[in-house]
Design an enzyme around this catalytic site. Structure first.
Site, PDB file in Angstrom:
ATOM      1  CG  ASP A  10      -1.607   1.261   1.486  1.00 44.00           C
ATOM      2  OD1 ASP A  10      -2.382   1.683   0.609  1.00 44.00           O
ATOM      3  OD2 ASP A  10      -1.385   1.885   2.550  1.00 44.00           O
ATOM      4  CG  ASP A  12      -1.680   7.859   0.459  1.00 46.07           C
ATOM      5  OD1 ASP A  12      -0.673   8.583   0.392  1.00 46.07           O
ATOM      6  OD2 ASP A  12      -2.573   7.863  -0.409  1.00 46.07           O
TER       7      ASP A  12
END
Length: 223
Positions: A10, A12
């Site tokens: 991922d 953020d």
């Protein structure tokens, strides 16, 4: 011949500390529709969802035109913030990506709620453009936790789900991995609590990027 492995990240809250930009852009979004901004922890709890779904979750009582106006205001504000100041990588992220990227048996991927434009900007700015064999973004897929991003990453790299792992900071990441038949590892420095990540199915929650080597060795065996 040993099967290649795939580590999907991922962005953020996992690789990039973008919380200040997210909160500032969401403030502009709520101002655009004259609504009070929820508490900071509520705003950050939706990080990982695609933007439209995140706005809908934060503004459930708003009509679709208002939600669309808030979404556009967020995009405009975030773009302006991004142009003025680069969100930093979390400590240890660059070194970990370099170490994993140097391995012949490991491919790297991304699964993010960001747009492709936003992802390319951050990768280029941090000198990471050539690090990832697969980059899956919100433009092309349903929002997390739908498994579409991870299924596409597996297909693109030719890696079996049992030889892949998702690394993320939210329950959306963990649930997405489970839906794709992949193991998941959480990180404690992001936007959802470690206990929530474990409850969602994370096999392990890291406190530092340096712990990832041992976690992968435990998952796949030392190599």
């Amino acid at each position: 011949m040993t099967a290649r492995k795939l580590v999907v990240f991922d962005v953020d809250g996992t690789l990039v500390d973008s919380q200040d930009h997210i909160v500032a852009a969401m403030t502009a979004a709520f101002d655009a529709v004259s609504r009070p901004l929820p508490a900071r922890e509520v705003v950050l709890s939706i990080v990982g969802l695609s933007l439209g779904q995140a706005i809908a979750r934060l503004l459930p009582d708003c009509a679709t035109p208002e939600q669309e106006a808030a979404t556009q205001a967020y995009k405009t504000a975030f773009g302006q913030l991004r142009a003025g100041h680069l969100s930093p990588l979390f400590p240890g992220a660059a070194d970990m990506l370099a170490a994993l990227g140097a391995r012949d048996d490991v491919l790297l991927g991304i699964a993010t709620g960001k747009s492709r434009r936003g992802l390319m900007h951050i990768l280029e700015a941090h000198g990471l453009s050539g690090c990832f064999a697969s980059c899956q973004v919100a433009d092309d897929h349903p929002s997390k936790p739908h498994p579409s991003m991870l299924l596409a990453a597996l297909a693109e790299t030719g890696v079996d789900a049992r030889d892949a792992v998702m690394l993320g900071d939210t329950t959306y990441d963990i649930e997405m991995a489970r839906a794709a038949g992949m193991p998941a590892i959480g990180v404690s420095w992001g936007y959802h609590r470690p206990d929530a990540l474990r409850a969602a199915g994370a096999g392990r929650v890291l406190d530092a990027f340096g712990d990832l080597h041992a976690a992968l060795a435990d998952l796949w065996g030392a190599s």
